[in-house]
Design an enzyme around this catalytic site. Structure first.
Site, PDB file in Angstrom:
ATOM      1  N   ASP A 153       0.864  -1.175   0.000  1.00  0.00           N
ATOM      2  CA  ASP A 153       0.000   0.000   0.000  1.00  0.00           C
ATOM      3  C   ASP A 153       0.898   1.221   0.000  1.00  0.00           C
ATOM      4  O   ASP A 153       2.064   1.143   0.405  1.00  0.00           O
ATOM      5  CB  ASP A 153      -0.904   0.020   1.241  1.00  0.00           C
ATOM      6  N   ASN A 206      -5.393  -4.645  -6.518  1.00  0.00           N
ATOM      7  CA  ASN A 206      -6.593  -4.068  -5.920  1.00  0.00           C
ATOM      8  C   ASN A 206      -6.523  -2.557  -5.737  1.00  0.00           C
ATOM      9  O   ASN A 206      -7.561  -1.897  -5.694  1.00  0.00           O
ATOM     10  CB  ASN A 206      -6.827  -4.752  -4.560  1.00  0.00           C
ATOM     11  N   TYR A 251     -12.748   6.864 -14.028  1.00  0.00           N
ATOM     12  CA  TYR A 251     -12.902   5.628 -13.263  1.00  0.00           C
ATOM     13  C   TYR A 251     -13.528   4.538 -14.127  1.00  0.00           C
ATOM     14  O   TYR A 251     -13.054   3.398 -14.167  1.00  0.00           O
ATOM     15  CB  TYR A 251     -13.755   5.889 -12.021  1.00  0.00           C
ATOM     16  N   LYS A 302     -11.629   1.093 -15.266  1.00  0.00           N
ATOM     17  CA  LYS A 302     -12.140  -0.205 -14.830  1.00  0.00           C
ATOM     18  C   LYS A 302     -12.561  -1.076 -15.999  1.00  0.00           C
ATOM     19  O   LYS A 302     -12.428  -2.306 -15.956  1.00  0.00           O
ATOM     20  CB  LYS A 302     -13.280  -0.005 -13.835  1.00  0.00           C
ATOM     21  N   ILE A 344     -19.186  -1.067  -2.121  1.00  0.00           N
ATOM     22  CA  ILE A 344     -18.765  -1.773  -0.911  1.00  0.00           C
ATOM     23  C   ILE A 344     -18.408  -0.749   0.163  1.00  0.00           C
ATOM     24  O   ILE A 344     -17.762   0.266  -0.131  1.00  0.00           O
ATOM     25  CB  ILE A 344     -17.535  -2.676  -1.196  1.00  0.00           C
TER      26      ILE A 344
END
Length: 250
Positions: A37, A90, A156, A160, A189
């Site tokens: 990260d 991710n 975005y 994606k 989420i």
């Protein structure tokens, strides 16, 4: 035997949210996890959570939008654990909210750099290491917006969608060399990415867009990632799976 026993996994964006849940679950299933990260505090907290349950993990700070950082991340995994078998790409950011004709150029460049270039850079260095290991499972975290549009999020959505296509391409190229590649499309989420960018009224509205009448939890995405990482999905590659509470069923 645990599903990921003796496997080595990289999870990017593992300092919070979906990445944190995936890293912890993978470790519970026996993987040696390389937690990555840009947020050092969050990454170390994930490592602590893993070790507190008897798992094995290290933290490597890396900016996924940097090719050099991705190369160093893979090198660190191989140096520490001797191989690389699983990679979960991710890490991602939301970016500005604006229509395409008004979208800030710097916002576009940053979102593409992290959300699309970052996945390519990761795979660019993960795949050679997996070929050396003789096995690989790549799981790229796309989004429901990898298959549908969303007003005021052109960067975005474009990134994606690109992740889904890139994943399919790798699956075609490396299937005969024992490397599988799949993507996951989470719905909305409950993660810091969502909570930090949307107000309460918007979150409530988004709940109504899912046929289950709620937002998802990071652990629900992690369960699918575990299946894709494990031998249980041995005949699955090039696929895109939504975990969206029925959002895209409309």
């Amino acid at each position: 035997m645990k599903d990921l026993a003796n496997k080595v996994a990289i999870v990017t964006g593992a300092g919070s949210g979906i990445g944190h849940s995936i890293a912890v679950l993978f470790a519970e299933e026996g993987a040696n996890v390389v937690v990555s990260d840009i947020n050092e505090k969050g990454g170390n907290e994930t490592v602590t959570a893993i070790r507190s349950k008897g798992g094995e993990a290290i933290f490597v700070k890396a900016d996924t939008s940097s090719a050099k950082d991705n190369e160093a991340l893979v090198s660190a995994a191989v140096k520490q654990y001797g191989a690389l078998h699983i990679a979960v790409n991710n890490a991602g950011i939301a970016g500005p909210s604006a229509p395409t004709g008004e979208y800030p150029i710097d916002g576009w460049e940053k979102v593409i750099a992290v959300n699309l270039n970052g996945v390519f850079y990761g795979m660019r260095y993960q795949i050679p290491a997996m070929l050396e290991s003789g096995y690989g499972s790549i799981i790229n975290i796309s989004s429901i917006l990898g298959s549908v549009g969303f007003a005021n999020a052109p960067a975005y959505v474009a990134a994606k969608h690109g992740v889904v296509g890139l994943t399919k391409n790798a699956a075609l190229e490396y299937g005969t060399q024992n490397i599988r590649a799949n993507s996951i499309g989470p719905g909305f989420i409950m993660t810091p990415l969502l909570e930090n960018n949307l107000d309460e009224a918007t979150l409530k509205f988004l709940e109504t867009k899912h046929s289950l009448g709620r937002l998802g939890q990071p652990g629900e995405v992690a369960e699918l990632a575990l299946w894709l990482a494990s031998p249980r999905s041995s005949f699955v590659t090039g696929s895109y799976y939504t975990v969206d509470g029925g959002y895209t069923a409309q």
